[in-house]
Structure formats: C-alpha cells, structure tokens
Design an enzyme around this catalytic site. Structure first.
Site, mmCIF file in Angstrom:
data_model
loop_
_atom_site.group_PDB
_atom_site.id
_atom_site.type_symbol
_atom_site.label_atom_id
_atom_site.label_comp_id
_atom_site.label_asym_id
_atom_site.label_seq_id
_atom_site.Cartn_x
_atom_site.Cartn_y
_atom_site.Cartn_z
ATOM 1 N N ASN A 171 -6.608 -14.308 -0.456
ATOM 2 C CA ASN A 171 -7.228 -15.467 0.199
ATOM 3 C C ASN A 171 -8.747 -15.383 0.299
ATOM 4 O O ASN A 171 -9.373 -16.161 1.026
ATOM 5 C CB ASN A 171 -6.609 -15.694 1.596
ATOM 6 C CG ASN A 171 -6.834 -14.492 2.514
ATOM 7 O OD1 ASN A 171 -7.473 -13.512 2.114
ATOM 8 N ND2 ASN A 171 -6.318 -14.563 3.723
ATOM 9 N N ASP A 228 -10.818 -13.320 1.678
ATOM 10 C CA ASP A 228 -11.541 -12.828 2.867
ATOM 11 C C ASP A 228 -12.065 -11.403 2.677
ATOM 12 O O ASP A 228 -12.611 -10.810 3.606
ATOM 13 C CB ASP A 228 -10.664 -12.935 4.130
ATOM 14 C CG ASP A 228 -9.457 -12.012 4.090
ATOM 15 O OD1 ASP A 228 -9.269 -11.308 3.059
ATOM 16 O OD2 ASP A 228 -8.682 -11.986 5.061
ATOM 17 N N ASP A 235 5.300 2.117 6.647
ATOM 18 C CA ASP A 235 4.741 3.197 7.453
ATOM 19 C C ASP A 235 5.238 3.038 8.892
ATOM 20 O O ASP A 235 5.283 1.940 9.418
ATOM 21 C CB ASP A 235 3.207 3.095 7.420
ATOM 22 C CG ASP A 235 2.539 4.443 7.267
ATOM 23 O OD1 ASP A 235 2.789 5.306 8.116
ATOM 24 O OD2 ASP A 235 1.758 4.620 6.315
ATOM 25 N N ASP A 250 4.326 8.753 10.024
ATOM 26 C CA ASP A 250 2.992 9.274 10.308
ATOM 27 C C ASP A 250 3.089 10.490 11.231
ATOM 28 O O ASP A 250 3.873 10.486 12.189
ATOM 29 C CB ASP A 250 2.192 8.156 10.998
ATOM 30 C CG ASP A 250 0.701 8.432 11.051
ATOM 31 O OD1 ASP A 250 0.088 8.541 9.983
ATOM 32 O OD2 ASP A 250 0.155 8.530 12.174
ATOM 33 N N GLU A 254 5.035 12.734 7.071
ATOM 34 C CA GLU A 254 3.752 13.412 6.938
ATOM 35 C C GLU A 254 3.749 14.564 7.928
ATOM 36 O O GLU A 254 3.581 14.360 9.129
ATOM 37 C CB GLU A 254 2.604 12.447 7.249
ATOM 38 C CG GLU A 254 1.247 13.100 7.091
ATOM 39 C CD GLU A 254 0.137 12.410 7.888
ATOM 40 O OE1 GLU A 254 -1.018 12.538 7.485
ATOM 41 O OE2 GLU A 254 0.422 11.777 8.920
ATOM 42 N N HIS A 290 -4.635 8.218 1.155
ATOM 43 C CA HIS A 290 -5.750 7.508 1.784
ATOM 44 C C HIS A 290 -6.580 8.391 2.707
ATOM 45 O O HIS A 290 -7.531 7.912 3.316
ATOM 46 C CB HIS A 290 -5.201 6.307 2.561
ATOM 47 C CG HIS A 290 -4.293 6.739 3.685
ATOM 48 N ND1 HIS A 290 -3.069 7.343 3.457
ATOM 49 C CD2 HIS A 290 -4.438 6.686 5.026
ATOM 50 C CE1 HIS A 290 -2.519 7.641 4.620
ATOM 51 N NE2 HIS A 290 -3.314 7.250 5.583
ATOM 52 N N ASP A 291 -6.204 9.655 2.852
ATOM 53 C CA ASP A 291 -6.922 10.553 3.765
ATOM 54 C C ASP A 291 -7.768 11.604 3.057
ATOM 55 O O ASP A 291 -8.449 12.389 3.729
ATOM 56 C CB ASP A 291 -5.924 11.292 4.683
ATOM 57 C CG ASP A 291 -5.239 10.358 5.669
ATOM 58 O OD1 ASP A 291 -5.850 9.361 6.083
ATOM 59 O OD2 ASP A 291 -4.069 10.634 6.015
HETATM 60 C C1 GLC Z 1 -2.156 10.110 9.596
HETATM 61 C C2 GLC Z 1 -2.665 9.029 8.677
HETATM 62 C C3 GLC Z 1 -4.127 8.846 8.915
HETATM 63 C C4 GLC Z 1 -4.319 8.432 10.352
HETATM 64 C C5 GLC Z 1 -3.686 9.449 11.300
HETATM 65 C C6 GLC Z 1 -3.586 8.902 12.684
HETATM 66 O O1 GLC Z 1 -2.720 11.342 9.305
HETATM 67 O O2 GLC Z 1 -2.370 9.344 7.341
HETATM 68 O O3 GLC Z 1 -4.685 7.891 8.052
HETATM 69 O O4 GLC Z 1 -5.674 8.314 10.623
HETATM 70 O O5 GLC Z 1 -2.378 9.752 10.920
HETATM 71 O O6 GLC Z 1 -2.627 7.887 12.740
#
Ligand code: GLC
Length: 541
Positions: free
Chosen positions: A24, A26, A104, A207, A261, A323-324
């Site tokens: 869209n 944004d 997630d 998570d 994780e 992503h970390d």
């Molecule tokens: C996990 C996620 C990370 C997030 C953290 C707190 O490590 O992968 O991106 O910042 O948890 O939720």
C-alpha cells in the site's frame, strides 16, 4: 516420514513482515504484500524457490518499541500489516501453494501498552497485578535483585511510581515479563495458541522459549555471569512443563509443530528443550552456525556436536541468519573489500549448499536466496535499540528506487547493491544465487539421502568440510571448500566398505562447473570456494 512429520523434510523460510513487500505504499511491508509474492516462494515448479513453509515474524498489534516483539494484542493484526481477514487470505493462499505457515508466539513478555499491563500497574490489588512480575524495592530503594535486561544494558527492573514496586522486563522497559507462575496467564496464552491453531496455522516459532519462568524467590544471578552460570532469570527447570503442555496441545491438532528460540550458548542445554522423551519442542533452533568463523573445522565441530547432543529421535536444524544477527553474506565476507566483494558471495554459496544438505531442517532468512547483504544504515536512520537494522532492510525484488519493495519511502534504507542483487535480475540466470538455491532445494525434495539419510562427517584436508549422507542404499558425498584456493581431497574412502574411484557430480556451487558428469574421487578436486554434491556408486554395483 509421515505427514505429521512434514517439518522434518520441509525447507523453512523466515519472513520479517515489515521488510518483505509493501502493498500500500506506506513504506512498511504487510500481509497482502506477502500474499502477492507466494509464487516466488513456491509455484509448484523449479522456476520458484520451492520452500515448504514460512515463519512470519510478529504482525500483531504493537507499539513497535521492539518492532512487533512487544505485543499489545495477541489475537489481532496491527493495522500497519493489514487485518485478520488479510491474514486468513494469506494463510489460504499459502496452503494453495503447498506452503505451511507458522507464526511467531511471544510468551515471555507483552507490550507495556497491553491492556493486561495497564490494569496490572494500576494498583497493587488489581486482579491482573499478578499477571506480571512485581517486587518490592531492595532495602536501599534500588531494584529487587541484580538481574540485567538483555537490551538495553541495565537493570531488568523498572520502578513504577504509582504503586511503588518494580516490574521485571528481561528486554526493554516497554516489554514487561508476564508471570508464568500464574495459572491464569498459562490458560490465557494457551487460548491464544488455540486461536491461531483454529484459524489453521501450522505451528509456531516461540520467542525466547527458555525464558518465561525465573526463580520464584528472585535470588541474585551469580557474579560474574558466565556462559556456564546457573542463572536465576532463565532456563528455569519448570519451563519444561510448559513446553510439554504445548506439545500435547499441538499434537492434539495432528500435524502442527513448534520451533523454539532457545538462546542459550551451551548446546547441551538447548538440546534439553526437545524433551527427554521427545515430548517438548519439535525443534529447538540450533544457532551454532551464527557464531562460527568461516573455518571448515568450526562448522564440522558445531555440526557433529549438535548431532551427538540431541536426544534419541530428536531432529536437528540449521540456520545461517535471522532478524537478530548480521546476514551470513556479510558475516562471511573477507573484510578487505568492506563486505561487498566476491568472497562473501562465493562463501554464501558454499554456506547455502551446507545448509540444504545437512541432516536436519533448514531455515532460510528472506533475501538469502539472492545473496542479499546487510544494508548500510546511517546513524540518523537507525531505529532499532540493538543495532539490528542492517539485516532487517527491505527485500530486494527489482532494480529502482524502492527495489520493488515499496512505491513509497522504505522504512529502512534499501541495500546499496539492490540494483544488481535482486530477484528480477536473477530469476532467469541459472548462475545466480537464486538459481543455486532453487537447484539445491528442488534436488533435495527428490533425494532420500538428503531428506532423511544418515550423516557422517569425514576427515578432510584443512579448509574442507566433507560429509556423507546415506539412505536406501544411496550415498551422497558433500564436500565444501571453505578456502580461496583449490583443494584436493582423497575421497575414495567416503563410502563404507568398497573403495570407490569415481562418483557422479550432482550439484556444484560453481556456476561453470559441469555437473551430471563422472568425477575422480582420488583425489576429488574442488575449486576455490566450491562445494559439490557427488553421488557415490551404490553398494554392490
Ligand atoms: C527474540 C527476538 C528478538 C526480540 C527478542 C525480544 O530474541 O528474536 O528480535 O527482540 O526476542 O522479544
């Protein structure tokens, strides 16, 4: 493998929804954007990537202090990503593409704007007070103990002026920890899991699955804190009960799964999250590759170690990026060329072959399939408190201003290579990274040794990581040259028993090497930064 165990043979692909595709204008990616790109992921033909499942990072209502990992409503979509109806459409379309969808789940903490926390902090007698972890100040008025937040560095406790107590936040102060000792919290969160399972999701990425519970007596952590320390604020024994209960829930739905994780640096402890009787997580993320230098023996050791630590019947998994952490493409670059030279790309090709040929479930981070590098994010555009913006920059779909990601202003800068390194430029180029990923993934789908075969690493010259995968009388040798020089490897003892002089090259990371040809195994010659998959003659032939 039964259909219930689809996640063992599946190739997973992580989508960070803010950065995948913006429908869209944004500047922020959204759920309809993902739906519009499912053909790239799997259109049923080798012209597409061919992944079997996607994990979508949080898209729930959130003030975005941690870009969605601070959830203000576990059962609704944040308007920036779309609506629940958009999610349902995405899920249905993904399933039509034979792509499973896991979402997630962030159980350890909510947003401080979650109505639960707003109530909880309102008074000491509020019915939701005990949904979070509150404690009186230490005698000197300071925090109740020495626990530190994972980021930003500092006390994990914030004093709430209204009620004069501290609340626990293992991450940002905007992410208060839920109190998992409270059965109401457990029941409510289980209902959340059911909410998504009933909508049809195929499972969850959980998570910080090793957190949730801490010492109920809030004792100090040992000081100094080392990797081996018995921490009081995570990996608490009763957390395994929670995982067992979730496993029972998932199993009651038949074919759903969870990957957790478990960000603990001691692999033995990670392995425990599979459960002693394989009754906890289906998969615990194996992050060992994220920490290895680009050295063949380091990857061999990490792999052999994880294989040997897993409880009987547990299934390994591998990942190179998320992503970390900085993207593999950028991590593996020789620093000499500032992360932009051919070495990083060549190594990323070898890494791709490793990821997709080891025994276990591979997780690909979006953009890896085109060799996307970290973006350069100037300080004035930095958004994340932890400096994780470079690896979260938008997907590079096409040349041009918004890289085919957006027609607007992208929320993070587009990578500097986007005009060259993008899906459109690679789609019809078999020599490209995308071409390699597609070959690896589609070959894997038809290969019993790669899908479910045994794994055995071989002694190889320094700089080479080599292993054999065997199933149904079929043997594959994978030999990966981690160096910039050609390597010779006497591989004629690769298959047990018979000495073999020749094999058949099935795949190479080298775009110009001939495949589908016979090759000598004594020695096998590998080009610089080359990986090959070689079929060994079948036993008895
Ligand atoms: C996990 C996620 C990370 C997030 C953290 C707190 O490590 O992968 O991106 O910042 O948890 O939720």
């Amino acid at each position: 493998m039964s259909d219930r165990e689809w996640w063992k043979s599946a190739v997973f692909y992580q989508i960070y929804p803010r950065s995948y595709a913006d429908s869209n204008g944004d500047g922020v990616g959204d759920l309809p954007g993902i739906t519009a790109h499912l053909d790239h992921l799997n259109d049923g033909t080798p012209h597409s990537l061919g992944v079997d499942a996607i994990w979508i990072s949080p898209f729930y209502r959130s003030p975005m202090a941690d870009f969605g990992y601070d959830v203000a409503d576990y059962r609704d979509v944040d308007p920036v990503f779309g609506t629940l109806a958009d999610f349902d459409r995405l899920l249905a379309a993904a399933h039509e593409h034979d792509i499973r969808v896991i979402v997630d789940f962030v159980p350890n903490h909510s947003s401080d704007r979650h109505p639960w926390f707003v109530e909880s902090r309102s008074s000491r007698t509020n019915p939701r007070r005990d949904w979070y972890v509150w404690a009186d100040p230490a005698p000197d008025g300071g925090p109740p103990n020495n626990w530190q937040s994972r980021f930003p560095i500092g006390s994990a406790w914030t004093l709430d002026g209204t009620t004069g107590q501290y609340y626990l936040h293992s991450f940002l102060a905007e992410q208060p920890d839920l109190n998992w000792w409270n059965p109401e919290v457990r029941a409510e969160m289980e209902a959340t899991l059911r909410f998504w399972l009933d909508r049809g999701v195929d499972g969850f990425r959980i998570d910080v699955a090793h957190m949730m519970l801490q010492d109920p007596d809030l004792r100090d952590n040992p000081e100094p804190l080392t990797i081996e320390s018995r921490r009081m604020d995570e990996d608490w024994p009763e957390v395994h009960e929670i995982h067992r209960s979730w496993r029972r829930l998932l199993d009651s739905y038949g074919d759903r799964m969870a990957v957790g994780e478990v960000w603990i640096l001691v692999p033995e402890r990670v392995a425990r999250y599979y459960g002693e009787a394989n009754d906890e997580l289906h998969l615990a993320f194996n992050f060992s590759f994220l920490r290895q230098p680009w050295v063949a023996s380091a990857f061999r050791e990490a792999t052999d170690q994880f294989e040997s630590l897993l409880p009987v019947g547990a299934w390994p998994d591998y990942t190179l990026s998320n992503h970390d952490v900085h993207r593999a493409r950028s991590r593996y670059d020789s620093t000499a060329d500032g992360g932009r030279g051919p070495a990083g790309l060549a190594r990323a090709r070898v890494a791709a072959m490793m990821l997709l040929t080891l025994r276990g479930t591979p997780f690909i981070y979006f953009g890896e399939e085109i060799g996307q590098a970290d973006a350069e994010v100037p300080p004035e555009r930095a958004l994340d408190v932890e400096g994780r913006d470079p690896e979260r920059a938008p997907m590079q779909w096409a040349p041009g201003a918004g890289a085919g990601f957006t027609t607007g202003d992208p929320w993070l800068p587009i990578g500097s290579e986007a005009d060259r390194v993008n899906v459109a430029a690679q789609r019809d180029d078999p020599a490209s990274m995308l071409g390699l990923y597609r070959r690896l993934i589609w070959y894997r789908k038809g290969s019993a040794p790669l899908l479910r075969g045994s794994y055995r690493s071989l002694d190889a010259p320094e700089g080479v990581f080599a292993f054999v995968r065997e199933a149904d009388g079929e043997s594959l040798l994978v030999a990966l040259n981690f160096t910039d020089a050609a390597a010779r490897f006497d591989a004629d003892g690769a298959s047990d028993g018979a000495v073999e002089r020749r094999g058949h090259v099935e795949l190479s990371t080298d775009a110009v090497r001939h495949t589908d040809v016979e090759v000598s195994l004594a020695p096998l010659i590998l080009g610089p930064n080359e990986g090959v998959v070689v079929r060994l003659a079948q036993a008895g032939t």
